[in-house]
Design a protein around this motif. Structure first.
Motif, PDB file in Angstrom:
ATOM      1  N   SER A  27       0.837  -1.212   0.000  1.00  0.00           N
ATOM      2  CA  SER A  27       0.000   0.000   0.000  1.00  0.00           C
ATOM      3  C   SER A  27       0.868   1.256   0.000  1.00  0.00           C
ATOM      4  N   TYR A  28       1.972   1.226   0.748  1.00  0.00           N
ATOM      5  CA  TYR A  28       2.881   2.374   0.730  1.00  0.00           C
ATOM      6  C   TYR A  28       3.470   2.569  -0.660  1.00  0.00           C
ATOM      7  N   GLN A  34       5.056   3.580  -6.844  1.00  0.00           N
ATOM      8  CA  GLN A  34       5.895   2.417  -7.141  1.00  0.00           C
ATOM      9  C   GLN A  34       5.078   1.132  -7.243  1.00  0.00           C
ATOM     10  N   ALA A  35       3.785   1.266  -7.584  1.00  0.00           N
ATOM     11  CA  ALA A  35       2.906   0.101  -7.644  1.00  0.00           C
ATOM     12  C   ALA A  35       3.396  -0.955  -8.625  1.00  0.00           C
ATOM     13  N   GLY A  39       5.961  -6.389  -6.799  1.00  0.00           N
ATOM     14  CA  GLY A  39       6.464  -7.752  -6.933  1.00  0.00           C
ATOM     15  C   GLY A  39       7.968  -7.842  -6.839  1.00  0.00           C
ATOM     16  N   THR A  40       8.663  -6.828  -7.343  1.00  0.00           N
ATOM     17  CA  THR A  40      10.131  -6.816  -7.289  1.00  0.00           C
ATOM     18  C   THR A  40      10.615  -6.727  -5.852  1.00  0.00           C
ATOM     19  N   PHE A  41       9.955  -5.884  -5.051  1.00  0.00           N
ATOM     20  CA  PHE A  41      10.328  -5.760  -3.637  1.00  0.00           C
ATOM     21  C   PHE A  41      10.146  -7.094  -2.912  1.00  0.00           C
ATOM     22  N   TYR A  42       9.002  -7.724  -3.128  1.00  0.00           N
ATOM     23  CA  TYR A  42       8.739  -8.981  -2.424  1.00  0.00           C
ATOM     24  C   TYR A  42       9.586 -10.129  -2.964  1.00  0.00           C
ATOM     25  N   ALA A  43       9.921 -10.081  -4.244  1.00  0.00           N
ATOM     26  CA  ALA A  43      10.757 -11.131  -4.823  1.00  0.00           C
ATOM     27  C   ALA A  43      12.158 -11.124  -4.227  1.00  0.00           C
ATOM     28  N   SER A  91      11.643  12.153   1.024  1.00  0.00           N
ATOM     29  CA  SER A  91      11.307  12.236  -0.401  1.00  0.00           C
ATOM     30  C   SER A  91       9.823  12.464  -0.656  1.00  0.00           C
ATOM     31  N   GLY A  92       8.991  12.194   0.334  1.00  0.00           N
ATOM     32  CA  GLY A  92       7.556  12.366   0.131  1.00  0.00           C
ATOM     33  C   GLY A  92       7.040  11.455  -0.971  1.00  0.00           C
ATOM     34  N   SER A  93       6.388  12.052  -1.947  1.00  0.00           N
ATOM     35  CA  SER A  93       5.841  11.260  -3.056  1.00  0.00           C
ATOM     36  C   SER A  93       6.824  11.123  -4.212  1.00  0.00           C
ATOM     37  N   ASP A  94       8.004  11.736  -4.069  1.00  0.00           N
ATOM     38  CA  ASP A  94       9.016  11.693  -5.141  1.00  0.00           C
ATOM     39  C   ASP A  94      10.046  10.597  -4.896  1.00  0.00           C
ATOM     40  N   VAL A  95       9.594   9.446  -4.495  1.00  0.00           N
ATOM     41  CA  VAL A  95      10.494   8.320  -4.205  1.00  0.00           C
ATOM     42  C   VAL A  95      11.028   7.722  -5.504  1.00  0.00           C
ATOM     43  N   GLU A  96      12.343   7.513  -5.539  1.00  0.00           N
ATOM     44  CA  GLU A  96      12.959   6.851  -6.695  1.00  0.00           C
ATOM     45  C   GLU A  96      13.113   5.367  -6.382  1.00  0.00           C
ATOM     46  N   PHE A  97      12.725   4.544  -7.333  1.00  0.00           N
ATOM     47  CA  PHE A  97      12.759   3.098  -7.135  1.00  0.00           C
ATOM     48  C   PHE A  97      14.144   2.613  -6.731  1.00  0.00           C
ATOM     49  N   GLY A  98      15.183   3.028  -7.448  1.00  0.00           N
ATOM     50  CA  GLY A  98      16.536   2.508  -7.240  1.00  0.00           C
ATOM     51  C   GLY A  98      17.039   2.691  -5.819  1.00  0.00           C
TER      52      GLY A  98
END
Length: 420
Positions: A27-28, A34-35, A39-43, A91-98
């Motif tokens: 949900s976060y 980053q929806a 799956g990448t996070f959980y993998a 970062s608020g809503s400007d989170v970078e995936f990497g």
């Protein structure tokens, strides 16, 4: 303090760390754009489980006592999880995936091996106290699930399940556990070099079991069923929370407290453990595994059909079914492996079972589930995506059904109740 009580506290904290984010992180990630990477996070949990437990297991066997390595690992995991929380906060809503993924992955890399290390500490402590591990460990381990549930509830009640605060909660519990681990009974090390090799520790010796058709089929289906293990952990909370975009459901308990609703799954898990001896003796491993497989069909299908309003009973039934789906597969499968393998490679065989289910299976499953969800659900749309989510859940249910049907015909095993 009584050794059992000390180990109860250890298990409670061990899984409370995990429960702080495992069911709510999705949900976060949706909230910070980053929806598509849930799956990448959980993998990553499955990926690091392929090698990190073995590496730290060898270190604990040969050089660093397990309780000290357990403490170090939790301190390190907590540090990186706190950094992930700080990055999310700044970062608020400007989170970078990497950046977020790197910090999270480093934390998980040190947390996942502690699942095995905590078991080693518990077995050693019980042996030293002259207590039977088979009789005394399961009741102690149940408090791990209770810790997981309490952590889920805490994150939910404090309003952290949709934001970076869950990472800070995880880090705080990890720091407390890191300190507590240093007070646990000392575990011996083998400095003579007679500990397990990397090949043995990773369960690779057990790959010789693939020469037996029965075991080869069992392990292959263990991987195929392991695909289902982390799907609801990653996607159940975002799905239930998404009903909040519909006024009819916005104020329902499920939308407001998705984590508490989902925690019924873990409560069911603790109760279903008690059913396993009866079902195994009465029906045998094949039918117990089939029950687990069809339970996964219901788990996913009921998620697709339910809603937080008049259909909340289907969500609740899905949570109850989870206990059967999870326990009847994981615990019964482990007992089957223990019974069907030679004593010399039983430990390696258990390692192989974990690799096939929580390693390969869960990794493939979460990445595959992400592809399915991305195909159906448009996270950038302002319109409710409930129907699209339902297509995804029904796809997961269809997969579990196909695995169950093929398993029923492919796995040949004659049940002998007198062996149990």
């Amino acid at each position: 303090m009584n050794i059992k009580v000390r180990l109860v506290i250890m298990n409670f904290l061990q899984f409370a760390v995990w429960g702080a984010y495992l069911t709510s992180m999705g949900s976060y990630l949706v909230n910070v754009g980053q929806a598509a990477h849930i799956g990448t996070f959980y993998a990553m949990q499955g990926i690091v489980s392929l090698f990190m437990p073995a590496i730290l297991g060898i270190i604990a066997d040969r050089w660093v006592p397990a309780q000290k390595l357990l403490s170090f690992s939790h301190f390190t995991a907590a540090l990186f999880m706190a950094l992930a929380g700080y990055y999310g906060m700044s970062s608020g809503s400007d989170v970078e995936f990497g950046i977020l993924f790197t910090l999270y992955s480093l934390s998980v890399a040190f947390y996942m091996p502690t699942l095995a290390l905590s078991n080693s500490v518990a077995y050693t402590a019980l042996d030293k106290a002259g207590l039977d591990t088979i009789k005394n460990f399961p009741p102690i381990r149940i408090f791990g699930t209770i810790g997981f549930i309490c952590s889920m509830w805490m994150v939910d009640i404090l309003g952290l399940q949709n934001n970076y605060g869950q990472f800070f909660a995880c880090a705080l519990i990890g720091l407390v556990y890191g300190v507590y681990a240093l007070t646990l009974p000392a575990c011996p090390v083998n400095k003579g070099g007679e500990g397990k090799s990397l090949t043995e520790a990773m369960g690779l010796r057990a790959f010789t079991l693939f020469k037996q058709k029965k075991m080869a089929i069992f392990f292959i289906f263990s991987m195929l069923l392991g695909v289902s293990l982390q799907i609801t952990n990653g996607f159940a909370n975002p799905y239930i929370s998404s009903f909040g975009s519909i006024p009819e459901y916005a104020e329902t308990f499920g939308v407001q407290h998705a984590n508490i609703l989902i925690s019924l799954s873990q409560i069911s898990e603790t109760l279903c453990i008690l059913l396993i001896p009866f079902f195994l003796k009465r029906f045998g491993i094949k039918y117990v595994m089939l029950i687990a497989m069809f339970a996964w069909v219901l788990r996913f299908g009921l998620f697709g059909a339910g809603n937080p309003g008049s259909g909340v009973w289907m969500f609740i039934l899905s949570m109850i079914v989870y206990g059967v789906a999870f326990d009847f597969f994981n615990i019964s499968g482990s007992l089957f492996v223990d019974r069907e393998t030679d004593k010399g490679i039983r430990s390696s065989a258990q390692g192989l079972f974990v690799i096939m289910t929580n390693g390969f299976g869960a990794t493939i499953g979460t990445l595959g589930a992400q592809a399915v969800v991305n195909h159906f659900v448009d996270f950038n749309s302002e319109a409710p995506q409930i129907e699209q989510w339902q297509y995804a859940w029904y796809t997961f249910a269809a997969y579990a059904l196909v695995v169950a049907v093929v398993f029923a015909f492919a796995f040949k095993y004659k049940h002998r109740p007198e062996q149990l």
